[in-house]
Write an enzyme that holds these catalytic residues in place. Structure first.
Site, PDB file in Angstrom:
ATOM      1  N   ALA A 137     -13.811 -34.394   7.809  1.00  0.00           N
ATOM      2  CA  ALA A 137     -12.119 -34.455   7.724  1.00  0.00           C
ATOM      3  C   ALA A 137     -11.584 -33.654   9.112  1.00  0.00           C
ATOM      4  CB  ALA A 137     -11.552 -33.385   6.333  1.00  0.00           C
ATOM      5  N   GLU A 195     -19.362 -27.557   5.036  1.00  0.00           N
ATOM      6  CA  GLU A 195     -17.888 -26.811   4.825  1.00  0.00           C
ATOM      7  C   GLU A 195     -18.191 -25.311   4.865  1.00  0.00           C
ATOM      8  OE1 GLU A 195     -17.528 -30.911   3.270  1.00  0.00           O
ATOM      9  OE2 GLU A 195     -19.018 -29.257   3.108  1.00  0.00           O
ATOM     10  N   GLU A 237     -19.043 -37.375   2.382  1.00  0.00           N
ATOM     11  CA  GLU A 237     -18.447 -37.795   1.103  1.00  0.00           C
ATOM     12  C   GLU A 237     -17.833 -39.313   1.254  1.00  0.00           C
ATOM     13  OE1 GLU A 237     -16.587 -33.522  -0.172  1.00  0.00           O
ATOM     14  OE2 GLU A 237     -16.000 -33.913   1.790  1.00  0.00           O
ATOM     15  N   GLY A 262     -16.361 -34.653   5.188  1.00  0.00           N
ATOM     16  CA  GLY A 262     -15.870 -35.581   4.620  1.00  0.00           C
ATOM     17  C   GLY A 262     -16.429 -36.973   4.983  1.00  0.00           C
TER      18      GLY A 262
END
Length: 254
Positions: free
Chosen positions: A62, A128, A108, A105
């Site tokens: 992300a 993370e 994911e 991300g």
């Protein structure tokens, strides 16, 4: 534009396109990607998606710069990351073609797809904790379902990366392919899927997804009813007639 799109032979290839940010996933990219998926999902001529990045990175995660200064109130009020759940509603199969890094991300997003084809250079991770947070786009849930509690705990708690060979062995990816052939082989698989009856493919995908969340007896009952329902379609009649007549079926998607 944060994605590039090319459609041919019933397949839509979507390439993440933020090279200066290593394909980091920001809100604008999410909106562009999910809108594109929804539009093509309704197109009867499209039978499969291929989602990919660059040769060196699928998506590095992300976009940290977009959210670093946000408060709890900002995140909660916007239900940050919830927009990615739109992908769960796409009925057309999505194959992720991953080479290079798929981290945070990016990992994911790959797991939101229906299956992952990995190049030999692929590296997966959920790092993370190194920045003081946890996975927020479903990583703790999807990774655990795919590779099991022990492996998921290892990856998330240590932030280590999993290479393509280990990812295939663990059940995270379905194929490992030399990088130079990754996109070609993924598109060929997507063309195969797109050549089948679209209603039957959508229901097959639904049944497999049901297996993750339903008891076996309930999943089998729903599978059987959906199987029965396909006997109301043109494509079932055409497919079985073609088999009996020893010819290639001509599916119409209805």
């Amino acid at each position: 534009m944060f994605i590039n799109t090319e459609a041919a032979d019933g397949v839509v290839v979507i390439r993440l396109n933020r090279p200066e940010k290593h394909n980091a996933l920001n809100d604008a990219l999410m909106r562009e990607l999910t809108q594109t998926l929804m539009e093509y999902d309704d197109n009867p001529d499209i039978g499969c998606f291929v989602l990919t990045g660059s040769d060196r990175v699928f998506a590095a995660g992300a976009d940290i710069s977009e959210m670093a200064a946000m408060s709890y109130q900002d995140m909660a009020a916007n239900d940050y990351f919830s927009g990615w759940e739109t992908i769960d509603r796409i009925r057309t199969p999505i194959i992720a073609a991953v080479s290079g890094f798929a981290l945070g991300g990016g990992c994911e997003l790959a797991m939101m797809c229906d299956t992952i084809f990995a190049g030999e250079s692929a590296r997966f991770g959920q790092p993370e904790l190194t920045i003081g947070v946890i996975p927020g786009m479903g990583g703790s849930q999807r990774l655990t379902k795919l590779v099991g509690k022990a492996k998921a705990m290892d990856m998330i708690l240590t932030s280590r990366k999993m290479d393509a060979t280990e990812a295939e062995r663990a059940g995270l990816v379905s194929r490992v392919i030399p990088d130079y052939r990754l996109l070609e082989e993924t598109i060929e698989a997507a063309k195969t899927i797109a050549s089948y009856s679209k209603p039957a493919v959508a229901l097959a995908k639904e049944c497999v997804l049901n297996a993750e969340k339903l008891p076996v007896n309930e999943g089998v009952r729903i599978e059987r009813r959906l199987f029965h329902g396909l006997f109301a379609t043109h494509d079932q009649k055409e497919g079985m007639s073609a088999f009996v007549e020893k010819r290639k079926p001509q599916f119409l998607g209805r």
